[in-house]
Motif scaffolding. Structure first.
Motif, PDB file in Angstrom:
ATOM      1  N   ASN A 764       0.875  -1.233   0.126  1.00  0.00           N
ATOM      2  CA  ASN A 764       0.017   0.118   0.047  1.00  0.00           C
ATOM      3  C   ASN A 764       0.857   1.226  -0.032  1.00  0.00           C
ATOM      4  N   GLU A 765       1.613   1.564  -1.152  1.00  0.00           N
ATOM      5  CA  GLU A 765       2.662   2.656  -1.203  1.00  0.00           C
ATOM      6  C   GLU A 765       2.241   3.826  -1.203  1.00  0.00           C
ATOM      7  N   VAL A 767      -1.106   6.809  -1.296  1.00  0.00           N
ATOM      8  CA  VAL A 767      -2.659   6.871  -0.611  1.00  0.00           C
ATOM      9  C   VAL A 767      -3.105   8.339  -0.811  1.00  0.00           C
ATOM     10  N   ASN A 776       2.816   6.640   1.154  1.00  0.00           N
ATOM     11  CA  ASN A 776       2.268   5.913   2.386  1.00  0.00           C
ATOM     12  C   ASN A 776       3.372   5.378   2.966  1.00  0.00           C
ATOM     13  N   ASP A 835      -0.056   4.016  -8.020  1.00  0.00           N
ATOM     14  CA  ASP A 835      -0.297   3.006  -7.089  1.00  0.00           C
ATOM     15  C   ASP A 835       1.234   2.550  -6.454  1.00  0.00           C
TER      16      ASP A 835
END
Length: 857
Positions: A764-765, A767, A776, A835
């Motif tokens: 979840n790199e 945000v 993130n 992403d």
């Protein structure tokens, strides 16, 4: 009763005068038995050997020689007189001898000794007046100069001691015997020199724990081609730069803005050329640099991590002197101009020629400085051929010295530092017309200072100091792709006044008292076009301070106890700062030391990655407001011991430092707290170890620092995490060797833990943050880049052009092995895939050679 006491006093005075006269007559009688007037001995020779001397009586008056010996022949007597006098004895024939005066070249020697403790003084300057010829005393305080005119005057000088002038004839070397010379310490300072050759020539350690860099006598350090002041102090344990920049010197885990930098009592807000890679202070007019990490005198405040106090030459020299030189980056010159016996002018100037001529050294420095800026990472829409830059820097200083008399001295100073960068982008419009827009970044610091020193009695002196300092960063960033102009300004104005008195209570005790006033104003301004945006913020703060201090030195005990009270008028706030510096010597080789201090700082630097001055200089000074930005306050203590024997030094010191009142915005975070406004603290604790061996021909040292440095921000989670400059292990070592009398080499290296960084959260790199996408981040500063390693080397060759001129050729190579060190790592959102985050590595200097040549006269 009064008359009786007066009569007794007069009687004692008469008795004392008679005793002195009697002793003097007795001493003269004894001396007369040893040496006789030459005229008297000549009469004896004429009678004994039936010869005649031809001479002028005036030439022989006052000349004493040993009496005539029964066993001596006439030739032996004449040869002896030729050896021990400045006269020439020549035989015209067997019966007639002429005596005349000549200018003789002699060899002189001496042993320099401190009057206070009878210890030899290593590293003192022994110069022949009106020439550049001279030597440095060795570890035993001894010096030897050959081919000296008998009528020359010899000047002996040593930092912290009174300068002494001696006639060469008094130091004539006879039968390998050298005269002992004692010199006195200057009355105004009790803090004695403890180690005269610390790491390398020109570095000294004082008994109060401070380190003094004497630039005139400074030896070489690995990789350096000149005594760069802020580069040189990084040889000290606990002092380093995590990103190789002298604009970011970290002392015991502190940030660069926590160092108080003074130039002739002028507070400076800027330290480096080339945006941090070269010291902005010309070392050739600098007399000494005092670096204090703890136990600071109560005279100084600000700088919660250290004090770097630079002083230029302060004595009027009746001889015109100076020097000039150049390396592959810049050229410089300095002059010491005597106007009269009581008035002199010292000037210096330095300018880069990189806007006219490029060099491999410049190319490496440019790539290192601007690797994160628009100059090297601009839009692909603008080709390399349509981008150009013009960069240069310069500095200058001048000092007027006026001695009203021996007791009252006036000094006035000016210093200017400037860095300028122009960046031009060109593009071709649809019509075929070429258009260009230029961005600019200018960084400058201007300072004025004046002082008056008065010595009223042997025990009481005073000094009045005043200064004005102005610092500016102005940037205009014109971005073609968005047709947007960003203008930024950061301005600091400070005026200061200090008055202090020093009272010598007795031979062991000094009493310092004083008052200091400062007014500081800071302006920050940002203007944006398309869309239009403008913000200006200006703050002013007044500070009054009283300080007092007792300094005691006797035999093996040294103690300095001080107290400083700071009153901030705007906040109606009083901060009390106690200071302690204690050293106890238990034997000739072993000593314990204890230091402690409280300090405060009202101005810090904010690091803003959104408005980043072309990406080159992203630090701007801000002022405390006691709401969102507190006055920083530090508490520090250290304890250690020293072992010093046969030129071996072992120095071990443990320290603990707590700094409160920091903000997240002035730490330069690359994590989730990058834009958070939080207040907190950091504490650094560790131990410093130094092993140093010095000798006449070489010096070697190895130092190791272990420290743990953690933040604490109670309003964020996690509240405790490693500091950005948490370097757990740091080792430096070096070896200096005099290959020949005029050829010296220096080789050394640095090894330390990599700087902490924060990785993106795996899986979840990035945000979504409003309309923006950001990285993130995972746990802050939980990773470290690879260890930093660098090997440097330097060579120094001195050439005597004449008695009054000397040339120096220096060659230095930084990062001899061309190791690709990563000094910082952070992440950005991938422009091709929102992403993902892409990794950005800042790299250190690669293999960087430099050559300097200069002439001093």
């Amino acid at each position: 009763m009064v008359k009786t006491l007066s009569s007794i006093t007069m009687t004692l005075n008469k008795a004392f005068i008679f005793l002195v006269f009697f002793i003097s007559m007795f001493s003269f009688d004894v001396q007369s038995q040893e040496n006789l007037p030459l005229l008297e001995v000549i009469a004896q020779i004429e009678n004994k050997f039936d010869v005649k001397f031809s001479y002028s009586v005036n030439d022989l008056e006052g000349v004493l020689v040993a009496p005539l010996q029964e066993s001596e022949t006439l030739k032996e007597v004449v040869d002896r007189f030729n050896d021990v006098t400045i006269l020439s004895f020549k035989f015209l024939n067997e019966r007639y001898i002429t005596i005349s005066t000549i200018n003789k070249s002699i060899s002189i020697c001496g042993i320099l000794i401190s009057e206070s403790d009878n210890m030899p003084l290593f590293g003192a300057s022994v110069l022949i007046e009106n020439s550049r010829k001279g030597v440095i005393t060795d570890a035993n305080g001894k010096f030897l100069i050959q081919e000296v005119d008998i009528n020359d005057t010899i000047i002996v000088s040593y930092l912290g001691y009174q300068t002494k002038r001696i006639q060469a004839s008094e130091l004539r070397m006879l039968n390998e015997n050298c005269k002992s010379i004692t010199i006195q310490e200057k009355n105004e300072a009790l803090s004695q020199i403890l180690i005269t050759k610390f790491l390398t020539a020109g570095l000294q350690k004082h008994i109060d724990g401070s380190t003094v860099l004497n630039t005139e006598k400074f030896g070489i350090l690995p990789g350096l081609t000149e005594p760069d002041i802020l580069q040189s102090i990084q040889a000290l344990p606990g002092v380093e730069s995590v990103n190789e920049s002298i604009a970011n010197i970290n002392v015991r885990g502190g940030t660069n803005d926590e160092n108080l930098i003074l130039w002739d009592n002028i507070k400076m807000y800027h330290s480096g050329h080339f945006f941090g890679l070269i010291s902005a202070y010309n070392p050739y007019l600098t007399d000494k640099v005092v670096v204090t990490k703890n136990g600071t005198s109560s005279e100084f405040s600000d700088g919660v991590s250290s004090t770097i106090n630079m002083s230029t030459k302060n004595e009027i020299n009746n001889q015109f002197s100076g020097g000039f030189g150049a390396n592959l980056i810049h050229a410089d010159a300095f002059l010491e101009i005597p106007i009269s016996n009581s008035l002199a002018l010292h000037v210096s100037g330095r300018r880069s020629f990189t806007d006219l001529l490029s060099s491999p050294t410049y190319d490496n420095y440019f790539e290192r400085s601007f690797q994160d800026s628009e100059l090297t990472s601009n839009s692909d829409n603008i080709s390399e051929s349509n981008r150009s830059n013009d960069f240069f820097f310069y500095d200058y200083s001048a000092k007027l010295l006026f001695d009203l008399n021996e007791s009252h001295k006036f000094r006035a100073n000016i210093i200017g530092i400037n860095n300028n960068l122009d960046y031009t982008e060109s593009y071709q419009e649809n019509s075929g017309e070429t258009n260009s827009k230029t961005s600019n970044l200018k960084q400058e610091n201007l300072g004025f200072g004046a002082s008056w020193n008065g010595v009223w009695t042997d025990k009481f002196s005073s000094e009045l100091q005043a200064f004005y300092s102005k610092y500016n960063v102005d940037a205009t960033d014109y971005r073609l792709e968005s047709d947007q102009r960003l203008t930024q300004a950061n301005e600091v104005l400070e005026t200061g006044l200090k008055f202090k008195t020093r009272l010598k209570l007795n031979s062991n005790l000094n009493f310092l008292n004083g008052y200091q006033f400062s007014e500081i104003g800071i302006l920050n301004e940002t203007t944006v076009t398309n869309p239009s945006y403008d913000i200006t913020k200006k703050d002013v703060l007044l500070n009054h301070a009283l300080f007092s201090e007792l300094e005691y030195k006797k035999n093996n005990t040294y103690i300095r106890v001080g107290l400083r009270g700071n009153y901030f008028q705007k906040f109606n706030k009083l901060i009390i700062e106690p200071r302690l510096n204690f050293r106890q010597k238990f034997s000739n080789t072993f000593a314990l030391k204890l230091q402690g201090e409280f300090k405060n700082q009202s101005a810090n630097q904010k690091i803003d990655f959104q408005d980043d001055f072309l990406g080159v200089e992203n630090r701007r000074w801000i002022l405390a407001n006691e709401q969102t930005i507190k006055i920083s306050e530090s508490k520090q203590a250290s304890f250690g011991f020293e072992f010093n024997q046969n030129n071996w030094l072992i120095d071990i010191e443990g320290f603990y430092k707590l700094v409160e009142g920091i903000t997240a915005s002035n730490q330069g975070f690359y994590n989730n707290f990058q834009y958070v406004n939080a207040q907190g603290s950091y504490n650094a604790k560790g131990v410093e170890f130094l092993l140093n061996k010095t000798a006449d021909d070489y010096s070697a040292w190895v130092s190791y620092t272990y420290s743990v440095n953690d933040y604490e921000f109670k309003s964020i989670t996690p509240s405790v995490f490693p500091n950005n400059v948490d370097i757990r292990h740091s080792v430096s070592l070096a070896f200096n060797y005099n290959i020949l009398k005029n050829l010296e080499m220096s080789v050394g290296g640095i090894m330390r833990s990599g700087q902490p960084f924060t990785k993106p959260l795996e899986g979840n790199e990035t945000v979504q943050d409003g309309n923006n996408i950001r990285v993130n981040y995972d746990i802050p500063n939980n990773e470290n880049v690879d260890d930093f390693m660098r090997l440097d080397a330097s060579f120094n060759y001195n050439i005597n052009l004449s008695e009054s001129a000397q040339a120096t050729l220096r060659v230095g190579v930084l990062n001899v092995l061309d190791r690709q060190n990563i000094i910082n790592r952070y992440y950005e959102v991938d422009p091709n895939d929102s992403d993902k985050a892409i990794q950005i590595d800042n790299k250190s200097l690669g293999l960087t050679p430099n050559v300097s040549f200069r002439i001093n006269f």
